[in-house]
Motif scaffolding. Structure first.
Motif, mmCIF file in Angstrom:
data_model
loop_
_atom_site.group_PDB
_atom_site.id
_atom_site.type_symbol
_atom_site.label_atom_id
_atom_site.label_comp_id
_atom_site.label_asym_id
_atom_site.label_seq_id
_atom_site.Cartn_x
_atom_site.Cartn_y
_atom_site.Cartn_z
ATOM 1 N N CYS A 1 0.499 0.936 10.399
ATOM 2 C CA CYS A 1 0.174 -0.847 9.934
ATOM 3 C C CYS A 1 0.940 -1.451 9.184
ATOM 4 O O CYS A 1 1.444 -0.295 8.556
ATOM 5 N N CYS B 1 0.419 4.638 5.930
ATOM 6 C CA CYS B 1 -0.675 4.934 7.658
ATOM 7 C C CYS B 1 0.503 4.496 8.907
ATOM 8 O O CYS B 1 0.952 3.208 8.186
ATOM 9 N N CYS C 1 0.537 -1.126 0.023
ATOM 10 C CA CYS C 1 -0.535 -0.291 0.231
ATOM 11 C C CYS C 1 1.129 1.454 0.245
ATOM 12 O O CYS C 1 1.933 1.371 0.464
ATOM 13 N N GLY D 1 1.333 -1.215 5.659
ATOM 14 C CA GLY D 1 1.533 0.489 4.752
ATOM 15 C C GLY D 1 3.184 0.577 4.859
ATOM 16 O O GLY D 1 4.408 1.436 3.982
ATOM 17 N N VAL E 1 -8.881 5.494 3.133
ATOM 18 C CA VAL E 1 -8.280 6.813 4.176
ATOM 19 C C VAL E 1 -8.950 8.164 4.046
ATOM 20 O O VAL E 1 -8.442 9.175 4.485
HETATM 21 S S1 SF4 Z 1 -4.657 1.481 6.783
HETATM 22 FE FE1 SF4 Z 1 -3.070 2.912 6.011
HETATM 23 S S2 SF4 Z 1 -0.727 1.813 5.005
HETATM 24 FE FE2 SF4 Z 1 -2.502 0.021 5.796
HETATM 25 S S3 SF4 Z 1 -3.280 -0.340 4.223
HETATM 26 FE FE3 SF4 Z 1 -4.942 0.788 4.656
HETATM 27 S S4 SF4 Z 1 -4.519 2.466 3.951
HETATM 28 FE FE4 SF4 Z 1 -2.654 0.685 3.746
#
Ligand code: SF4
Length: 371
Positions: free
Chosen positions: A117, A114, A110, A120, A215
């Protein structure tokens, strides 16, 4: 050869109509493959044999290969898949009373980064194709048919121990795009997959049972047709100052723009956008944060899901104390907000919210250490 799982019904009809055959044959194929779970063209006996042979030569019906399955002690099951180009993606089946939710991935990695996460931390590798998104649903369905959930999950769904040993069939009732990746960053494939999921000749999920978790990529959200699916926006902080520290996307789409979008979003009277709020110890879990959240969302038609953070070796954040979560919840409830605490499931198999991709990172770390 076209992959069958890339095609919403309309596209399949166009292909079949385009070779001079009856368009309704597309509906027949949908029913065999999606409704009945039959992948063998020779068995589709309401289609003439010559046409079955033609379809067999025209359409590839391979989906994702299931790599592994991991039963959590709380009843959820993580499924992992290896893509044709050797990437690992994961989905999680989460049984609850009267429902079985499948959390699907929309990307490998991704780019939203974030801070809390694991996915991420992988960075962005690529978008999943429609076939790979639908493939997770098909594989989970077939997994349930062939292997079943654990007896623990069976108890949770049925409210009692059926005495079965996990071989019972369960049905996926809800789909959430909450796995690896940001679905609104893979708009085209996600929309096509939702089309297939909702088709009455196919998997037949109602829009109320599909949720896109994002997000808040407003550019994508604004292009969604009303009623495409439920929307959950990952908010996680009551103001820009805090949010930008954990969600870099906030620079592009600040809190006020998100709130403005939600206020103007056309929903049916019963429908509401959900705000997800991952609670991070000593970062966004104080009563001051609850107050700020209340001030922000007062008068906005919405629901709030409080999600206590799941710790991982790849994040410095900690899980808040249970009392802190309860007090935060109580503060909002007392002010008539619609808010629930959603404990994330499957942490023991790294399948909980924000933990997908852990196996990938662990392998990478081992590779680095071996060098
Ligand atoms: S929480 Fe943020 S970094 Fe994790 S998968 Fe979802 S959008 Fe992507």
């Amino acid at each position: 050869m076209v992959n069958f799982f890339e095609l919403p019904l309309k596209e399949l009809e166009d292909i079949i109509g385009g070779i001079g055959k009856e368009r309704y044959r597309a509906r027949q194929l949908f029913r065999w493959i999606y409704k009945k779970g039959v992948y063998d063209f020779t068995v589709m006996d309401d289609i003439p044999k010559s046409l079955r042979n033609l379809f067999r030569d025209m359409f590839n019906i391979e989906t994702l290969q299931l790599g592994g399955s991991f039963y959590s002690k709380d009843g959820s099951v993580k499924l992992s898949f290896e893509t044709e180009d050797n990437h690992l993606i994961e989905s999680v089946m989460i049984p609850e009373k009267n429902r079985l939710t499948l959390c699907v991935s929309s990307q490998v990695g991704c780019r939203m980064a974030c801070a809390f996460c694991v996915t991420g931390k992988m960075g962005f590798i690529r978008n999943l194709t429609t076939k790979e998104i639908i493939g997770q649903v098909i594989a989970a369905r077939d997994f349930l048919k062939n292997r079943g959930l654990s007896p623990e999950a069976d108890k949770k769904i049925n409210g009692h121990d059926t005495g079965k040993d996990g071989n019972q069939t369960q049905r996926i009732t809800n789909i959430v795009f909450m796995g690896m990746g940001e679905p609104m960053d893979n708009l085209e494939n996600v929309i096509k997959a939702i089309d297939i999921l909702k088709d009455q000749n196919g998997l037949d999920f109602s829009k109320r049972r599909i949720t896109i978790s994002t997000v808040g990529l407003l550019a994508g959200l604004k292009t969604l047709k009303p009623g495409t699916a439920g929307i959950a926006i990952s908010l996680n902080a009551p103001d820009d100052k805090k949010r930008v520290k954990i969600m870099p996307i906030n620079r592009l789409y600040p809190v006020r723009d998100i709130i403005e979008f939600v206020k103007n979003y056309k929903t049916s009277p019963r429908e509401r956008i959900t705000f997800e709020y991952v609670m991070l110890k000593d970062f966004n879990d104080s009563i001051e944060d609850a107050k700020a959240l209340y001030e922000l969302l007062r008068g906005v038609k919405c629901k709030i899901n409080l999600i206590p953070f799941n710790e991982s070796p790849f994040s410095e954040f900690k899980t808040p104390e249970r009392d802190t979560v309860n007090e935060f919840h109580k503060y909002l409830i007392e002010r008539f907000m619609t808010v629930i605490i959603r404990d994330s499931r499957g942490a023991d198999v790294h399948g909980a919210c924000g933990q997908l991709g852990m196996s990938y990172l662990m392998t990478k770390n081992k590779e680095k250490a071996g060098k």
